[in-house]
Write an enzyme that holds these catalytic residues in place. Structure first.
Site, short mmCIF file in Angstrom:
data_model
loop_
_atom_site.label_atom_id
_atom_site.label_comp_id
_atom_site.label_asym_id
_atom_site.label_seq_id
_atom_site.Cartn_x
_atom_site.Cartn_y
_atom_site.Cartn_z
CD GLU A 1 -7.36 -7.03 4.07
OE1 GLU A 1 -6.12 -6.34 4.42
OE2 GLU A 1 -6.89 -8.74 3.56
CE LYS B 1 -3.95 -1.97 2.47
NZ LYS B 1 -5.33 -1.69 3.88
CE LYS C 1 -16.55 -4.56 -1.36
NZ LYS C 1 -16.55 -5.85 -0.95
CG ASP C 2 -8.13 -1.78 3.75
OD1 ASP C 2 -8.24 -0.55 4.13
OD2 ASP C 2 -7.31 -1.33 3.06
CE LYS C 3 -9.54 6.78 5.67
NZ LYS C 3 -9.49 7.54 7.26
#
Length: 730
Positions: free
Chosen positions: A669, A70, A265-267
């Site tokens: 995530e 990321k 959902k993942d930020k």
């Protein structure tokens, strides 16, 4: 070019663990040597580590390598996989033609004399004059701010209802709500221009600070030929699901409960998922695309039913690991192919246990012991690592006990804390009631987190004692065919959750919806000597229980982990010390979870790049821009680039995992928490250098209850925490 995740490597049962000993109270459990992480002095321990929550082992004995997770949001792309096995993409931003929709501009151009006369039969002359002046201001295109009007006090609820209905039926460009009147026995109706509608005044869309939300979930004149729900695809970047829908709801003037979705959902990602909203026109949402930052909506259609939490099969991940450094490309290839062939230990990731310095499973243990005041204090007290504004509010409450003063300081996204304080204001000292005031999905997260904590430790002992290559006597497996000695697997716990309760799903992980379809009637059995001799079962069939009243435990030493760790925490798995069912393990039926998980439709490729600011994956918006110009999603680092074509249907491979959707969302995530034990890594390359660097690009699908970070952990043999990967960027 993508490479498929196949390998000629022989399966192996080697495993590495992170600490020298398991911290179990059972003295006769064999202690195993563990490969210890090193060089972690650069991190400050302010949150839990992987080993704290039982994430201890790896499947393979292959060496890890360096890779940054990321570095850019577009390095972590998540696309929902719907219940039909289709990967959800944003492909169009246009609204379809809609019959029966009355445009606001048309409404504003007509004369409202007849409506004013109807209103006269319901209201006093002062209110009639006030409304007439208000409508004239709107239709005249005034450049002034159009402020809401408040009608005369009214203590008759039935009359107020008739007034609300009048506006819904006759003046649909206006919305109403009820506010407190001048005295405790009266209420007033407030009227304003629908915040989702535009008029000629340049300031008409400004919201006044302190305005309350409006319950404008639809119209009584909704066209009969349209389904009651508009389904659309939500594309977002660096925003969690609730935050994105909160912004959209604010622009539309509707409350959060109007939206439905299958999971968060993942930020810290770029993601696309399905969302439904109650009785809203596609054109209204499509018009927001020019105003939304980091968000796009599209692929509209009208449907009969809304989406519920858990109505998905999983998620398709496209992940780029940058700054890859390894002994050789062969090391990277061997690790990638091993992941594709053997998979990873299906741990609950760090996200499951919260991102703060107070782990959610600690709070869960306190609740299970019935220590209400201690649990309340743990949630409300100051904690390390929080923003200054939050720390000051927590410290202020601890020192003064001033609830009103604390609520003024406490940010609104701290839903649990605010709900507790508001309850304590009404019922001082009633800590159990305060805990019950927390939205159900949030308060159940604490107990579920403790279940996950036990499961992780049990999974580590299973790997440590018996390896990861074959089933052993006493293992639990999902049964096949007509095997005898089966025990029915109970269905998942369908909690009484509603969408209006799911305010803080960014902190949640796997939570169930109240109307989820029952799973297939799968059975679980204990492995016998006969099963081993016939070879009917393999390592992929092995499951471990999530504690509850209707599960069975393995018939080997792994079962001791549950009882011994719970006993060490002062918790009984067979009886409760209190009668509060929702905070009692014996009131939960329990479920089962696979110990080992293979990534589905796994592909990987090793790339070379020189500019760290360029995207190495293609997002849905990038694909749309190729065919039609579109205003880009605003972000810190613009994205572009290309990517191989993704598969579109994973139904056949994912159906076999439906039996594991106990908590059934896909927050695989959520933003991961910081950890204090990164392993030895190679020296980082200069990210701003023009020298070629390597990146490993991965694409795979996981069932809804699995964590992509645990797959990455198996690959890299490193910590999955945000803090650690940030150090690699430095």
């Amino acid at each position: 070019m993508w490479r498929c995740g196949v390998s000629s490597l022989k399966p192996n049962c080697y495993f590495h663990c992170k600490r020298n000993y398991l911290s179990l109270s059972k003295s006769n459990l064999t202690k195993h040597p563990i490969t210890k992480y090193s060089n972690y002095s650069s991190l400050t321990m302010t949150t839990i580590t992987e080993s704290d929550v039982g994430i201890l082992c790896f499947i393979s004995n292959l060496p890890g390598f360096r890779g940054i997770l990321k570095q850019r949001y577009s390095d972590f792309i998540v696309n929902e996989v719907d219940t039909e096995g289709n990967v959800v993409h944003l492909t169009s931003l246009d609204a379809p033609p809609e019959e029966g929709e009355t445009k606001i501009s048309d409404q504003l151009n007509k004369n409202y004399a007849s409506e004013i006369e109807k209103f006269r039969s319901l209201a006093c002359e002062i209110d009639v004059d006030q409304l007439e002046a208000f409508i004239n201001q709107i239709t005249s295109g005034s450049e002034e701010d159009i402020s809401p009007i408040v009608l005369s006090p009214d203590s008759d609820k039935s009359h107020r209802t008739a007034m609300h209905n009048f506006f819904k039926e006759n003046l649909r460009f206006l919305v109403t709500d009820t506010v407190d009147g001048p005295d405790s026995s009266s209420k007033c109706i407030r009227v304003r221009l629908n915040s989702g509608n535009k008029n000629k005044g340049r300031n008409s869309n400004k919201r006044k600070r302190g305005d309350r939300p409006y319950d404008s979930r639809g119209s009584s004149h909704w066209p009969a030929h349209l389904g009651n729900f508009l389904r659309f695809h939500l594309f977002k970047e660096n925003k969690d699901t609730q935050e994105a829908l909160g912004l959209i709801g604010k622009m539309l003037g509707i409350q959060p409960r109007s939206f439905g979705f299958a999971g968060t959902k993942d930020k810290r990602s770029v993601s696309t998922q399905r969302v439904t909203v109650f009785k809203q026109y596609a054109s209204r949402l499509a018009a927001l695309n020019d105003r939304l930052i980091g968000i796009k909506v599209g692929d509209f259609c009208y449907v009969k039913d809304d989406l519920l939490l858990g109505q998905l099969l999983g998620n398709r991940f496209t992940i780029v690991l940058r700054g890859v450094v390894a002994d050789s490309e062969d090391t990277i290839q061997a690790s990638a192919e091993s992941l594709g062939r053997h998979g990873f230990i299906n741990y609950f990731g760090l996200q499951r246990f919260g991102s703060g310095s107070i782990p959610t499973h600690h709070i869960g243990a306190t609740l299970l012991r019935g220590e209400w005041k201690a649990a309340a204090s743990t949630i409300l007290d100051p904690r390390e690592g929080e923003r200054n504004i939050i720390s000051k509010a927590r410290e202020y409450y601890k020192q003064t006990g001033d609830i009103d003063g604390t609520l003024k300081q406490l940010p609104r996204h701290l839903v649990a804390e605010r709900a507790m304080l508001q309850c304590l204001k009404k019922s001082p000292g009633n800590y159990l009631q305060a805990l019950k005031a927390i939205p159900r999905t949030l308060r159940m997260m604490y107990v579920h987190s403790y279940q996950s904590y036990l499961w992780n430790h049990a999974a580590s002992v299973r790997v440590q004692k018996y390896g990861s290559s074959e089933v052993v006597l006493g293992d639990l497996v999902y049964s096949k065919g007509d095997d005898a000695e089966k025990t029915e697997v109970v269905p998942p716990e369908h909690e009484d959750n509603s969408l209006e309760d799911a305010y803080d799903c960014g902190q949640l992980d796997e939570i169930s919806g109240k109307d989820l379809p029952l799973e297939k009637n799968n059975l679980v059995k204990v492995i016998t000597a006969s099963d081993i001799s016939t070879g009917n079962y393999n390592i992929e069939d092995v499951v471990l229980p999530m504690t509850g009243s209707r599960i069975i435990y393995p018939m080997n030493e792994v079962a001791d982990v549950y009882r011994d760790m719970a006993k060490k925490d002062g918790i009984s798995l067979t009886e409760s010390v209190h009668n509060i069912k929702e905070f009692s393990i014996i009131s939960m039926t329990g479920s089962y979870r696979r110990v080992f998980q293979k990534p589905i439709d796994f592909r990987w490729d090793l790339l070379s790049y020189t500019d760290g600011n360029l995207a190495l994956s293609e997002t849905d918006i990038d694909k749309i821009a190729k065919t039609k110009p579109v205003n880009p999603v605003k972000e810190e680092n613009p994205t572009n680039g290309t990517e191989g074509k993704e598969p579109f249907n994973h139904l056949e491979q994912l159906e076999s995992f439906e039996d594991e959707k106990k908590f059934s969302t896909d927050d695989n995530e959520v933003e991961v928490s910081r950890e204090a034990e990164p392993p030895q890594v190679h020296s980082p390359p200069d990210l701003n250098s023009l020298e070629p660097q390597k990146a490993l690009k991965l694409a795979f699908t996981l069932p809804a209850s699995c964590y992509a970070t645990m797959a990455i952990r198996e690959l890299l043999k490193t910590s999955t925490s945000v803090a650690f990967h940030k150090t690699l960027n430095q």
